[in-house]
Design a protein around this motif. Structure first.
Motif, PDB file in Angstrom:
ATOM      1  N   VAL A  21      44.185  47.557  51.829  1.00 14.45           N
ATOM      2  CA  VAL A  21      44.813  47.024  50.616  1.00 14.45           C
ATOM      3  C   VAL A  21      43.828  46.133  49.878  1.00 14.45           C
ATOM      4  N   THR A  22      43.833  46.207  48.559  1.00 15.47           N
ATOM      5  CA  THR A  22      43.033  45.305  47.737  1.00 15.47           C
ATOM      6  C   THR A  22      43.941  44.589  46.744  1.00 15.47           C
ATOM      7  N   PHE A  23      43.573  43.370  46.399  1.00 15.22           N
ATOM      8  CA  PHE A  23      44.334  42.602  45.420  1.00 15.22           C
ATOM      9  C   PHE A  23      43.625  42.618  44.073  1.00 15.22           C
ATOM     10  N   GLN A  24      44.408  42.522  43.039  1.00 18.73           N
ATOM     11  CA  GLN A  24      43.869  42.435  41.684  1.00 18.73           C
ATOM     12  C   GLN A  24      43.386  41.014  41.425  1.00 18.73           C
ATOM     13  N   LYS A  25      42.231  40.892  40.807  1.00 16.48           N
ATOM     14  CA  LYS A  25      41.704  39.568  40.493  1.00 16.48           C
ATOM     15  C   LYS A  25      42.384  39.014  39.239  1.00 16.48           C
ATOM     16  N   ASP A  26      42.708  37.726  39.285  1.00 19.42           N
ATOM     17  CA  ASP A  26      43.410  37.070  38.190  1.00 19.42           C
ATOM     18  C   ASP A  26      42.403  36.659  37.120  1.00 19.42           C
ATOM     19  N   SER A  27      42.040  37.630  36.278  1.00 19.27           N
ATOM     20  CA  SER A  27      41.047  37.367  35.237  1.00 19.27           C
ATOM     21  C   SER A  27      41.478  38.033  33.937  1.00 19.27           C
ATOM     22  N   GLU A  28      40.937  37.570  32.838  1.00 20.06           N
ATOM     23  CA  GLU A  28      41.333  38.112  31.533  1.00 20.06           C
ATOM     24  C   GLU A  28      40.897  39.566  31.370  1.00 20.06           C
ATOM     25  N   LYS A  29      39.712  39.879  31.862  1.00 20.59           N
ATOM     26  CA  LYS A  29      39.195  41.243  31.751  1.00 20.59           C
ATOM     27  C   LYS A  29      39.331  41.961  33.089  1.00 20.59           C
ATOM     28  N   PRO A  30      39.543  43.290  33.079  1.00 20.95           N
ATOM     29  CA  PRO A  30      39.627  44.055  34.332  1.00 20.95           C
ATOM     30  C   PRO A  30      38.348  43.923  35.151  1.00 20.95           C
ATOM     31  N   VAL A  31      38.523  43.650  36.431  1.00 19.73           N
ATOM     32  CA  VAL A  31      37.383  43.493  37.341  1.00 19.73           C
ATOM     33  C   VAL A  31      37.584  44.419  38.533  1.00 19.73           C
ATOM     34  N   ALA A  32      36.511  45.053  38.982  1.00 19.19           N
ATOM     35  CA  ALA A  32      36.612  45.962  40.125  1.00 19.19           C
ATOM     36  C   ALA A  32      37.152  45.227  41.347  1.00 19.19           C
ATOM     37  N   ALA A  33      38.043  45.876  42.064  1.00 18.84           N
ATOM     38  CA  ALA A  33      38.651  45.277  43.249  1.00 18.84           C
ATOM     39  C   ALA A  33      37.609  45.072  44.347  1.00 18.84           C
ATOM     40  N   THR A  34      37.877  44.067  45.190  1.00 23.75           N
ATOM     41  CA  THR A  34      36.998  43.765  46.312  1.00 23.75           C
ATOM     42  C   THR A  34      37.711  44.066  47.623  1.00 23.75           C
ATOM     43  N   LEU A  35      37.031  44.761  48.501  1.00 26.44           N
ATOM     44  CA  LEU A  35      37.615  45.075  49.807  1.00 26.44           C
ATOM     45  C   LEU A  35      37.741  43.818  50.649  1.00 26.44           C
ATOM     46  N   ASP A  39      41.701  43.287  56.839  1.00 21.52           N
ATOM     47  CA  ASP A  39      42.407  44.556  57.090  1.00 21.52           C
ATOM     48  C   ASP A  39      41.454  45.711  57.359  1.00 21.52           C
ATOM     49  N   GLY A  40      40.177  45.410  57.547  1.00 22.19           N
ATOM     50  CA  GLY A  40      39.209  46.438  57.928  1.00 22.19           C
ATOM     51  C   GLY A  40      38.514  47.128  56.789  1.00 22.19           C
ATOM     52  N   GLY A  41      38.819  46.738  55.557  1.00 22.22           N
ATOM     53  CA  GLY A  41      38.224  47.420  54.407  1.00 22.22           C
ATOM     54  C   GLY A  41      36.716  47.286  54.343  1.00 22.22           C
ATOM     55  N   GLN A  42      36.210  46.067  54.546  1.00 26.94           N
ATOM     56  CA  GLN A  42      34.756  45.845  54.489  1.00 26.94           C
ATOM     57  C   GLN A  42      34.034  46.570  55.619  1.00 26.94           C
TER      58      GLN A  42
END
Length: 506
Positions: A21-35, A39-42
């Motif tokens: 699962v990835t969370f959306q970053k709270d920013s004005e412009k769309p930013v690529a999600a970070t693993l 939860d093992g993503g990285q």
């Protein structure tokens, strides 16, 4: 569904699909999600030499809730596929977010014909939610989304659900987690049972068939008993409301009484009352639109049966009585007429103004009968008024009653299950329209104004002095389009899980 707990890392999990699962970053412009690391993503990204991160950037995947990205593992881990799911903003993370993630996992798994899924279970609290709470919500979403109703299709045209197993990687004590999974599956399957009943065509699910389903449920479980009253017994009980509504149909009415008793001293006694009109044509005031959907007018009865199906195995420490008044509402030369005056079981006379306001007539008898069990709480559930959708929309159940504590408990249970309810007032001035005329009451007196409130006001007196709540599920028992973990048009099973959460917390 099968649940397995393992200490093996996610890359060694033997499954068709693993997800992170990835969370959306709270920013004005769309930013690529970070693993994430937890939860093992990285770890998976490292094994795939950064290809997951590359895909996230290339697809402009930013973790919005509902977004998903499916990547082939290139045989660098045991699973064939890796699924990245967006969970939205972390500050908005909730049990319902997790339930929707479960629904997404089930949909995608079935879409690629995956049988098993693997994921990491984090042991720390997230936004105040325990591991067991999160796991229960996730499994509920999976099981609800795994539902299908295709019994009437040619076997060759059915799309079988392949998703059957979940592998949870965890280092903690799994006993509590296994219990959460079992509870989740029990509750979700109970809702799916209600969906089966409500989706069934009215030529098959007659009042007699509904009674047989109740009897079969009791036969299957020792801690549940069932008594069915036929036409002769209903007449002996002087259930004038039920007898009036059934007059136009060739199908005999049924009154169903279910009982669940806990193995130890009960904390309370709860009466659940369900409206069981297996087809509502409107009677002589025949419906002019969406009559084909009126098989859903027994959703209240279906809710009662779904709850009892779960009670047998979840075993709450509460005594529960279920009451269902079931018949068809049909036009014929024998049908009840506008202008007829009937006498309910309680002795109250009612002038029938509109034969399409039949639900309150059968519920009046059911409520009066249920009062004799001397319950601590009474909850009736009915697809009572079309006005429910105009009052609060199609995703919220209007709730009305005479006890603030009971209303609050049910609203809180609905918040946990993702089945929201909203209290409407029992404004007594609106009852004036029911009091005019030659009988004690009229069954319709408000026209189209405040119809949901007025329907509850009609029922209020039949609950007598008991703590009572009415849930008008006319708009929430059915979904006109797929949404979230309800992946098909049709019955939702709402509010089965709300009632079960309420009973377990008593």
């Amino acid at each position: 569904m099968n649940f397995h707990f393992t200490r093996e890392s996610l890359d060694k999990t033997i499954a068709d699909l693993v997800f992170v699962v990835t969370f959306q970053k709270d920013s004005e412009k769309p930013v690529a999600a970070t693993l994430q690391q937890n939860d093992g993503g990285q770890g998976l990204d490292k094994l795939l030499e950064g290809q997951i991160t590359q895909a996230i950037k290339a697809q402009e995947f930013n973790g919005k809730e509902g977004e998903s990205l499916l990547i082939h593992s290139l045989e660098k881990i045991k699973a064939k596929n890796i699924l990245i799911i967006g969970a939205g903003l972390q500050k908005k993370f909730s049990l319902e977010t997790i339930r929707r993630i479960g629904g997404k996992v089930a949909q995608i798994s079935n879409g690629i014909k995956a049988q098993s899924v693997g994921c990491v279970v984090e042991q720390t609290k997230i936004k105040g939610l325990t591991t067991a709470e999160r796991l229960q919500a996730f499994v509920e979403g999976c099981v609800l989304a795994n539902y299908s109703f295709d019994y009437y299709k040619d076997k060759q045209k059915r799309t079988p659900k392949t998703f059957k197993a979940i592998h949870f990687q965890t280092k903690g004590n799994t006993a509590l987690l296994a219990k959460a999974c079992t509870t989740a599956e029990t509750f979700a399957q109970a809702a799916n049972f209600t969906r089966d009943l409500t989706n069934s065509p009215p030529n098959d699910l007659t009042p007699t068939a509904l009674a047989k389903a109740a009897l079969a449920l009791a036969k299957e479980h020792r801690n549940i008993s069932c008594r069915v009253l036929g036409l002769k017994e209903i007449k002996a009980q002087k259930m004038g409301g039920l007898l009036a509504v059934t007059k136009g149909s060739s199908e005999p009415p049924q009154f169903i009484h279910l009982t669940y008793k806990p193995g130890q001293k009960s904390r309370a006694k709860v009466a659940l009352i369900g409206k069981g009109i297996t087809f509502d044509s409107g009677g002589l005031n025949i419906k002019t639109r969406e009559i084909e959907l009126m098989k859903l007018d027994m959703a209240g009865a279906g809710t009662v049966l779904g709850v009892f199906k779960a009670l047998a195995t979840s075993k709450p420490k509460v005594h529960v009585e279920g009451f269902i008044a079931s018949c068809e509402n049909m036009p014929s030369g024998n049908a009840v007429r506008p202008g007829d005056i009937i006498t309910t079981r309680a002795g109250t006379t009612v002038e029938v103004i509109n034969t399409d306001a039949e639900g309150r007539l059968v519920l009046a008898d059911a409520l009066d009968y249920a009062c004799e069990s001397k319950p601590t709480y009474m909850i009736d559930m009915a697809t009572l008024t079309g006005g429910a959708a105009y009052a609060v929309g199609e995703l919220i159940t209007p709730i009305l009653g005479n006890d603030k504590g009971l209303i609050g408990r049910l609203i809180n249970a609905g918040k946990k299950t993702g089945e929201p309810a909203w209290e409407l007032p029992l404004y007594q001035n609106y009852k004036k329209g029911y009091l005019k005329g030659p009988a004690d009451l009229k069954n319709s007196g408000s026209g189209s104004k405040a119809s949901t409130i007025c329907g509850a006001l009609f029922l209020e007196g039949f609950a007598k002095k008991n703590k009572w709540v009415h849930m008008d599920i006319a708009s929430t028992a059915w979904a006109d389009e797929p949404n979230s973990y309800h992946t098909m048009v049709g019955a939702t099973g709402n509010p089965v899980r709300t009632i079960l959460y309420f009973l377990m917390d008593l």
